[in-house]
Motif scaffolding. Structure first.
Motif, mmCIF file in Angstrom:
data_model
loop_
_atom_site.group_PDB
_atom_site.id
_atom_site.type_symbol
_atom_site.label_atom_id
_atom_site.label_comp_id
_atom_site.label_asym_id
_atom_site.label_seq_id
_atom_site.Cartn_x
_atom_site.Cartn_y
_atom_site.Cartn_z
ATOM 1 N N ILE A 19 -0.982 -1.064 8.543
ATOM 2 C CA ILE A 19 -1.244 -0.397 7.262
ATOM 3 C C ILE A 19 -0.991 -1.318 6.071
ATOM 4 O O ILE A 19 -1.548 -1.084 4.991
ATOM 5 C CB ILE A 19 -0.415 0.923 7.174
ATOM 6 N N SER A 20 -0.221 -2.397 6.273
ATOM 7 C CA SER A 20 0.104 -3.307 5.165
ATOM 8 C C SER A 20 -1.144 -3.941 4.540
ATOM 9 O O SER A 20 -1.146 -4.278 3.360
ATOM 10 C CB SER A 20 1.071 -4.399 5.638
ATOM 11 N N PHE A 21 -2.208 -4.097 5.342
ATOM 12 C CA PHE A 21 -3.424 -4.729 4.808
ATOM 13 C C PHE A 21 -4.253 -3.789 3.937
ATOM 14 O O PHE A 21 -5.151 -4.238 3.234
ATOM 15 C CB PHE A 21 -4.288 -5.297 5.956
ATOM 16 N N PRO A 23 -3.139 -1.872 1.143
ATOM 17 C CA PRO A 23 -2.953 -2.148 -0.290
ATOM 18 C C PRO A 23 -3.551 -3.482 -0.733
ATOM 19 O O PRO A 23 -4.048 -3.594 -1.855
ATOM 20 C CB PRO A 23 -1.425 -2.129 -0.477
ATOM 21 N N GLN A 24 -3.552 -4.498 0.170
ATOM 22 C CA GLN A 24 -4.179 -5.777 -0.181
ATOM 23 C C GLN A 24 -5.692 -5.618 -0.324
ATOM 24 O O GLN A 24 -6.287 -6.135 -1.276
ATOM 25 C CB GLN A 24 -3.858 -6.842 0.871
ATOM 26 N N LYS A 27 -6.408 -3.713 -3.561
ATOM 27 C CA LYS A 27 -6.182 -4.596 -4.725
ATOM 28 C C LYS A 27 -7.327 -5.597 -4.885
ATOM 29 O O LYS A 27 -7.816 -5.821 -5.985
ATOM 30 C CB LYS A 27 -4.854 -5.337 -4.540
ATOM 31 N N THR A 28 -7.754 -6.194 -3.760
ATOM 32 C CA THR A 28 -8.809 -7.207 -3.799
ATOM 33 C C THR A 28 -10.152 -6.595 -4.221
ATOM 34 O O THR A 28 -10.888 -7.179 -5.016
ATOM 35 C CB THR A 28 -8.932 -7.890 -2.418
ATOM 36 N N ILE A 37 -5.462 -16.109 -2.838
ATOM 37 C CA ILE A 37 -5.599 -15.756 -1.419
ATOM 38 C C ILE A 37 -6.171 -16.943 -0.644
ATOM 39 O O ILE A 37 -7.127 -17.578 -1.090
ATOM 40 C CB ILE A 37 -6.488 -14.493 -1.269
#
Lengths: 86, 86
Positions: A19-21, A23-24, A27-28, A37
């Motif tokens: 799940i950490s990917f 928010p990235q 955002k991207t 990045i």
């Protein structure tokens, strides 16, 4: 009893790193700011998650398959944005 | 024979997803450009790799332990830079 406690840590770990990917990726997509990045990271990481997905399918492991199917989607989106907006 | 072929894919996958954070850590240390990097991603991801490391130790899995010890170091460096240079 001991096994379900260890398994619980494993499931929490899989959930966290998968799940950490999200928010990235959000955002991207929103900012298109990809200067900080690393292209090499997302190229290598996406290949890695596709290999994990293949390993999950071939070894019949559903947790590995599901977690890496989701991570491959998030990582691919970030990779495409990095290539497009570098 | 079939098993070692599947295991080889697993080791390649573990190597790929682990080593992928090295170019990101190098880029972040060199440029200090963390504007496009998600704080939530690296906070969640670092917690996730520490949980994986714990799972690896408790379940006696050396590949999981070693891969996540290395990934925790890389992810922590990126997280510290994100907090310091946001």
């Amino acid at each position: 009893m001991r096994f379900s406690y260890i398994d619980l840590i494993g499931y929490m770990a899989a959930f966290g790193t998968t799940i950490s990917f999200l928010p990235q990726a959000i955002k991207t997509i929103r900012t298109k700011d990809t200067s900080g990045i690393s292209l090499y990271m997302y190229a290598l990481f996406t290949i890695g998650t596709i290999l994990w997905l293949t390993y999950g399918i071939l070894s019949g492991s559903w947790p590995v398959t599901v977690a890496n199917a989701v991570t491959t989607v998030f990582a691919s989106v970030i990779l495409v944005y990095k290539i497009r907006y570098k």
